[in-house]
Scaffold this active site. Sequence first.
Site: not given
Length: 404
Positions: A135, A359, A384
């Site tokens: 990765g 909220l 990325e």
Amino acid sequence: MTDFSMELSADQVTLREWLHGFALNEMRPIAAEWDEREETPWPFIEEAAKLGVYGLDFMMNAVGDPTGLSMMIALEELAWGDAGLAMSLLGTSLGVAAIVANGTREQQVEWVPQCFGSPGDVKLAAFAVSEPDAGSDVSSLRTRARYDEASDEWVLNGTKTWITNGGIANVHVIVASVDPALGSRGQASFVVPEGTVGLRMGQKFKKMGIRASHTAEVVLEECRVPGRCLLGGKEKLDEKLSRVRDGKRAASQAAMATFEATRPAVGAQALGIARAAYEYALDYAKERKQFGRAIIENQAIAFKLANMKMSIDAARLLVWRAGWMAATGKQFVAGEGSMSKLFAGETAVAVTDEAIQILGGYGYVRDYPVERWHRDAKIYTIFEGTSEIQRLIIARAISGVQIK
Ligand SMILES: Cc1cc2nc3c(=O)[nH]c(=O)nc-3n(C[C@H](O)[C@H](O)[C@H](O)COP(=O)(O)OP(=O)(O)OC[C@H]3O[C@@H](n4cnc5c(N)ncnc54)[C@H](O)[C@@H]3O)c2cc1C
């Protein structure tokens, strides 16, 4: 010479307004549905192509801006509309960027239009580097590319994972190792055209966020592509490999420079999510009343919003600076591309988290978009290049020390 200016040109303002309208009218109303469906939103991609938001012309116009800001503005607006839907359009640009960065002029002319298709017949592209065991450490790729001289074909074997548009793309760009002993310097990129035998989709992943964007494994089994599918051509690859074997510096630095230049585009998307959540939370805080007053009248809430706005503006400055540097060919001396992606990604996570807090219970349920924005934001600290890898790049750039 393009001077940096915070004043947007008339064209940039028009672009922003046009895409804001697209995001508001074509993305926001369908965002929750495609998040739940977790499928590629083909009707949306078709509509975007018809309206000129998906396709070669759109990309050329945005990339063609010498200030570098148009692309940043465009991506911020699209992600403001919805990051998952935006990624269903933008996944293709990863494959396109690889072809543009590594391909010859002829290869670019042949393959890039095929990545987009046309309105009524849209196509997608994918860029496959990551593997189950490679990765962050892309030097350890196990996917192999073997040259068959008799047929002038490359034979690809291996498994790629987490690939945006993987297995459903019409054009796949696969990074594979030609000479494993040379690590990342022994790798090359190959175009796998539509319908090639030996490439198939493996597992499709169910994700936390950006669920309108397809992510899957790509399995390559004796996948044969013509010699001309090696990006950059064989002569250039052979030359590079022999330079590396002779112990000379070679081209993998160029690939790193390309990544650094595309990072602000990722940061711009994170910025769009953060702005969406901030705007929503600001409006909500003015409306919601507790203890007989709007919750924004409490400093505890108002100061959160002040911090959110400050971080978003700071992230935009980093994104615009890096976008401008990339477009004007400035050298990234302190990991400025990484800074923009890192800061914008972490800002998106933090701002959406605070928006949920503002909220309260309404932030936590799917009737409101804020929990979705938080789920979407998280990927921006992972793909990325993770936040840790961005910090490594910056730390190495500023210190000259090979920090581990
Ligand atoms: C939705 C999604 C879409 C994606 N799309 C694509 C795509 O289109 N094409 C593609 O090729 N890939 C794609 N990826 C893969 C993505 O780029 C990788 O997930 C990412 O690079 C991290 O690799 P990993 O998941 O193997 O994590 P690992 O590399 O295993 O990292 C695990 C953790 O260890 C940390 N770490 C690793 N090395 C170091 C180090 N040296 N120092 C400090 N910390 C370290 C990382 O930062 C992370 O926190 C996608 C991923 C996702 C989830």
